[in-house]
Scaffold this active site. Structure first.
Site, PDB file in Angstrom:
ATOM      1  N   CYS A  87      27.637  29.869   1.425  1.00 29.20           N
ATOM      2  CA  CYS A  87      28.181  31.482   1.996  1.00 29.20           C
ATOM      3  C   CYS A  87      28.995  31.859   1.474  1.00 29.20           C
ATOM      4  O   CYS A  87      29.533  32.862   2.251  1.00 29.20           O
ATOM      5  CB  CYS A  87      28.490  30.621   3.249  1.00 29.20           C
ATOM      6  SG  CYS A  87      30.130  29.983   3.961  1.00 29.20           S
ATOM      7  N   CYS A 139      33.069  27.708  -0.262  1.00 28.45           N
ATOM      8  CA  CYS A 139      31.869  27.524  -0.454  1.00 28.45           C
ATOM      9  C   CYS A 139      31.317  28.386  -1.257  1.00 28.45           C
ATOM     10  O   CYS A 139      31.169  29.390  -1.420  1.00 28.45           O
ATOM     11  CB  CYS A 139      31.386  27.084   1.607  1.00 28.45           C
ATOM     12  SG  CYS A 139      29.697  27.140   1.539  1.00 28.45           S
ATOM     13  N   CYS A 156      23.057  -5.704  21.213  1.00 29.15           N
ATOM     14  CA  CYS A 156      23.863  -6.397  20.596  1.00 29.15           C
ATOM     15  C   CYS A 156      25.135  -5.527  20.547  1.00 29.15           C
ATOM     16  O   CYS A 156      25.730  -4.343  20.696  1.00 29.15           O
ATOM     17  CB  CYS A 156      23.224  -6.586  19.200  1.00 29.15           C
ATOM     18  SG  CYS A 156      23.039  -5.374  18.281  1.00 29.15           S
ATOM     19  N   CYS A 172      35.736   5.795  15.331  1.00 27.63           N
ATOM     20  CA  CYS A 172      35.214   4.970  14.214  1.00 27.63           C
ATOM     21  C   CYS A 172      36.478   4.727  12.920  1.00 27.63           C
ATOM     22  O   CYS A 172      36.986   5.432  12.578  1.00 27.63           O
ATOM     23  CB  CYS A 172      34.281   5.693  13.212  1.00 27.63           C
ATOM     24  SG  CYS A 172      33.869   5.469  11.301  1.00 27.63           S
ATOM     25  N   CYS A 207      44.374  22.940   7.584  1.00 27.95           N
ATOM     26  CA  CYS A 207      43.644  23.348   8.891  1.00 27.95           C
ATOM     27  C   CYS A 207      42.085  22.366   9.417  1.00 27.95           C
ATOM     28  O   CYS A 207      41.811  22.354  10.760  1.00 27.95           O
ATOM     29  CB  CYS A 207      43.730  24.554   9.350  1.00 27.95           C
ATOM     30  SG  CYS A 207      45.803  25.200   9.110  1.00 27.95           S
ATOM     31  N   CYS A 224       0.808  -1.717   0.118  1.00 27.44           N
ATOM     32  CA  CYS A 224       0.149  -0.013   0.270  1.00 27.44           C
ATOM     33  C   CYS A 224       0.775   1.372  -0.135  1.00 27.44           C
ATOM     34  O   CYS A 224       1.811   1.574   0.332  1.00 27.44           O
ATOM     35  CB  CYS A 224      -1.081  -0.121   0.950  1.00 27.44           C
ATOM     36  SG  CYS A 224      -0.320   0.028   2.958  1.00 27.44           S
ATOM     37  N   CYS A 267      36.256   7.377   9.748  1.00 30.17           N
ATOM     38  CA  CYS A 267      36.032   8.816   9.788  1.00 30.17           C
ATOM     39  C   CYS A 267      36.366   9.497  10.927  1.00 30.17           C
ATOM     40  O   CYS A 267      36.744  10.186  11.555  1.00 30.17           O
ATOM     41  CB  CYS A 267      34.996   9.479   9.845  1.00 30.17           C
ATOM     42  SG  CYS A 267      33.497   9.260  11.304  1.00 30.17           S
ATOM     43  N   CYS A 300      31.862  22.609   5.167  1.00 26.27           N
ATOM     44  CA  CYS A 300      32.150  23.764   4.600  1.00 26.27           C
ATOM     45  C   CYS A 300      32.427  24.598   6.419  1.00 26.27           C
ATOM     46  O   CYS A 300      31.328  23.959   7.215  1.00 26.27           O
ATOM     47  CB  CYS A 300      31.090  24.625   4.566  1.00 26.27           C
ATOM     48  SG  CYS A 300      31.366  26.681   5.232  1.00 26.27           S
ATOM     49  N   CYS A 315      27.816   4.201  12.781  1.00 28.80           N
ATOM     50  CA  CYS A 315      28.453   6.024  12.720  1.00 28.80           C
ATOM     51  C   CYS A 315      27.092   6.852  12.808  1.00 28.80           C
ATOM     52  O   CYS A 315      26.434   6.725  11.383  1.00 28.80           O
ATOM     53  CB  CYS A 315      29.817   5.892  12.255  1.00 28.80           C
ATOM     54  SG  CYS A 315      30.506   7.267  12.047  1.00 28.80           S
TER      55      CYS A 315
END
Length: 510
Positions: free
Chosen positions: A394, A391, A460, A447, A402, A305, A450, A371, A465
């Site tokens: 912005c 960016c 469990c 992680c 850095c 459905c 990353c 960004c 992540c």
């Protein structure tokens, strides 16, 4: 008994049958012949000895290969065996010359009646044996001639010979050629052998172009070739023309059907959603759906459905939405198509789904950069030789080395300023120390994709992540699956491969 007496008895019997049947012409001819021969006769009336009502005769049929079958025939007791043979020939196609009847344990003759053999009521039986026709050359002309002679014999004309239509006038005798005495006409020219193929089953001679036997419908032998010089007659030409017309109509109808199917598929492909044409039950909410109320997924043909599919899309954490079908045997791996998702969702929900897909693609890539401006949605894929990212949302310049925005300072000035601020920021220092302790005690982990800090609350050993959506095995501190994603056991923890858990302390990492 001399020949004259025998002939007189036959003519008397023919006169009797003609009078009983009301045939004036035959009766007159028989009476004239008897009068000319001065045959003494005694005529008297007698009651009907052979009933004329229809009865059902039970017949057991057997052929030369000992194949037996039983049939019922509707006959009259006053019928002759010859008439019975003609009836079987007309109804079943077996020539009279191939029929051998046994009635009342006696071999029946053509001129004898069924009544004389004891066939008088329903259920009486007879036996029909079909002779092999391999040694008999049968053709339609001979069958027709035999049937006409049989009809003449029933009328009492036994010594007649059928002649071709039209008078035959003998030509003048050729000089020097003596004629034999007693021969008034020249010998008939023998008929040429029939042209065609012989049926391997019933031995009937069929016309060369006929694909199957006219009598028993058996296929023409594959090795037979139609003679190159053969010219079909009118009947064959009409049949061949009919077959060609039937084939043309079949090809035309087939082409129309194919074109109709193609147009139907094109129209169906132009629709965003395929609706059900029969009543169906949604396997998620078990609602009974009338035709046109459910959606059939194109990839896997499962039916749901609209509400269940919309909920599945909204709650999906993947860029590709899987089919929600699952039972005790398997879970469907089919995916919803992009146009199906767009047709099911509202414009706002569809835009959120697209944003989720972009976010997942960004977080799962090792070469993506977002960004650093707060609440900005701009991001990019960077390369090794690029150090700055402007960016497009912005318009601030991000430093990829850095991983920060320091438009008024260079990298060295920014790092010195950052170290100075960290010494004076107590909250930042406490947070950093707490994370280090949790990592050392095993209460948190980084992680593997990353490198952000993640932790397991309870349950469990499977976690995901929140940034790159990588599935992680908590007990092995590594990815759950291989580089191919969910289901790839070439890498990852390989839990339950060959029934072996990934770690002795594994608490089900799915």
């Amino acid at each position: 008994m001399d020949e004259k007496t025998k002939k007189a008895e036959e003519m008397a019997l023919s006169l009797t049958r003609a009078v009983a049947g009301g045939d004036e012409q035959v009766a007159m001819k028989c009476a004239i012949w008897l009068a000319e021969q001065r045959v003494p006769l005694s005529v008297q009336l007698k009651p009907e000895v052979s009933p004329t009502q229809d009865i059902r005769l039970w017949v057991s049929v057997e052929d030369a290969q000992m194949h037996t079958v039983t049939i019922w025939l509707t006959v009259r007791p006053d019928m002759t065996v010859a008439s019975l043979k003609d009836m079987v020939f007309l109804d079943y196609g077996f020539p009279p010359v191939l029929q051998q009847w046994v009635i009342g344990q006696r071999l029946a003759r053509d001129q004898e009646t069924l009544h004389s053999h004891g066939v008088r009521q329903n259920g009486d039986s007879a036996y029909l044996y079909l002779l092999s026709a391999r040694n008999t050359s049968l053709n339609p002309q001979e069958l027709q001639r035999e049937r006409q002679l049989r009809m003449l014999e029933d009328l009492g004309f036994k010594d007649l010979t059928l002649q071709p239509r039209g008078p035959l006038e003998p030509g003048p005798p050729k000089p020097g050629v003596p004629q034999e005495p007693g021969r008034g006409q020249p010998d008939a020219v023998p008929e040429p052998p029939p042209v065609g193929w012989q049926c391997p089953g019933c031995t009937f001679i069929n016309k060369p172009t006929r694909p199957g036997c006219e009598m028993c419908c058996r296929a023409r032998p594959e090795a037979y070739q139609v003679p190159a010089s053969y010219q079909p007659d009118e009947e064959e030409r009409a049949r061949l023309a009919g077959e060609e017309e039937a084939l043309r109509q079949y090809q035309q109808r087939k082409q129309q059907q194919q074109e109709g199917n193609y147009l139907q598929h094109v129209q169906l492909d132009q629709r965003s959603l395929v609706l059900n044409t029969e009543p169906a039950e949604c396997p998620v909410c078990y609602s009974v759906l009338a035709p046109g109320e459910a959606v059939v997924l194109r990839e896997c043909l499962h039916t749901f459905c609209r509400e269940c599919l919309q909920g599945t899309i909204r709650n999906s954490q993947e860029a590709e939405v899987s089919c929600p079908f699952i039972d005790n045997t398997y879970s469907c791996s089919g995916k919803l198509l992009e146009r199906e998702i767009k047709a099911l969702l509202t414009p706002e929900d569809y835009q959120r789904f697209l944003d989720l897909g972009i976010s997942i693609a960004e977080n799962r890539s090792a070469f993506s950069y977002h960004c650093k401006t707060p609440d900005c949605k701009g991001w990019c894929f960077f390369e090794d030789d690029v150090n700055e990212f402007t960016c497009p949302v912005c318009f601030h310049v991000n430093c990829l080395l850095c991983k920060a925005i320091h438009e008024q300072m260079n990298c060295k000035e920014y790092q010195e300023d950052l170290a100075l601020r960290a010494q004076n920021d107590v909250a930042a220092r406490q947070t950093t120390e707490m994370l280090k302790v949790m990592l050392q005690q095993g209460e948190a982990m980084r992680c593997p994709q990353c490198q952000i800090v993640v932790q397991k609350k309870d349950g469990c050993d499977w976690i995901r992540c929140t940034v790159c959506h990588t599935e992680i095995c908590w007990v092995t501190k590594g990815p759950r699956w291989g580089p191919g994603g969910p289901g790839d056991t070439s890498g990852g923890c390989r839990c339950r491969v060959n029934g072996i858990p990934c770690h002795p302390s594994c608490q089900n990492c799915h």
